[in-house]
Scaffold this active site. Structure first.
Site, PDB file in Angstrom:
ATOM      1  N   THR A   1      11.490 -60.832-116.633  1.00  0.00           N
ATOM      2  CA  THR A   1      12.859 -61.234-116.641  1.00  0.00           C
ATOM      3  C   THR A   1      13.183 -61.529-118.177  1.00  0.00           C
ATOM      4  OG1 THR A   1      11.900 -63.473-116.686  1.00  0.00           O
ATOM      5  CG2 THR A   1      12.888 -62.699-114.656  1.00  0.00           C
TER       6      THR A   1
ATOM      7  N   HIS B   1      11.292 -59.060-124.136  1.00  0.00           N
ATOM      8  CA  HIS B   1      10.812 -59.194-125.281  1.00  0.00           C
ATOM      9  C   HIS B   1       9.209 -59.206-124.929  1.00  0.00           C
ATOM     10  CE1 HIS B   1      10.407 -60.701-129.493  1.00  0.00           C
ATOM     11  NE2 HIS B   1       9.262 -60.820-129.195  1.00  0.00           N
TER      12      HIS B   1
ATOM     13  N   HIS C   1       5.657 -60.444-123.687  1.00  0.00           N
ATOM     14  CA  HIS C   1       5.035 -61.789-124.103  1.00  0.00           C
ATOM     15  C   HIS C   1       3.630 -61.568-123.029  1.00  0.00           C
ATOM     16  CE1 HIS C   1       8.260 -61.885-120.927  1.00  0.00           C
ATOM     17  NE2 HIS C   1       7.420 -62.626-120.202  1.00  0.00           N
TER      18      HIS C   1
END
Ligand code: 5GP
Ligand code: ZN
Length: 109
Positions: free
Chosen positions: A91, A94, A96
């Site tokens: 969602t 970037h 992670h």
């Protein structure tokens, strides 16, 4: 990336508390925890997802950051997870790494 929420967190725009940080990444608590301990390891550099990673050292540094974080907080047993792509549940675009420790409430992340 101007519109990226994790870039803003990395920059300190929201005064998010970092559980751990080093030159490569910052680590903070997930806002919607799915486990007793649910942390996100977020690289300082914006990379949208694992599919955009070209540098093995970059991903290696993130995994070492996972280990260092868990050592710091005394978490000996944990799962790690990377969602790549919308259909897999990503969602925030970037990259992670999720750290999940203790009782896990749901894998539908
Ligand atoms: P993904 O679904 O992309 O693998 O994981 C994104 C995670 O980021 C979700 O577990 C979500 O709860 C978390 N998250 C989204 N926005 C924020 C935020 O502003 N602050 C924090 N701490 N976590 C966030
Ligand atoms: Zn970003």
């Amino acid at each position: 990336m101007e519109d990226c929420i994790f870039c803003k967190i990395v920059k300190g725009d929201f005064n998010t508390e970092f559980v751990y940080e080093n030159e490569h990444a910052v680590v903070f608590k997930d806002i919607n925890p799915k486990a007793d301990t649910h942390l996100l390891v977020v690289p300082r550099k914006h990379v949208a997802s694992l599919n955009e990673v070209e540098d093995a050292e970059f991903i290696g540094n993130l995994m070492m950051t996972v280990k260092e974080t868990c050592k710091k907080i005394g978490l000996k047993s944990y799962k790690t997870m990377i969602n790549t792509g919308k259909e897999a549940g990503q969602t925030v675009f970037h990259l992670h790494i999720h750290i999940l420790g203790g009782e896990i409430k749901s894998f539908d992340l």
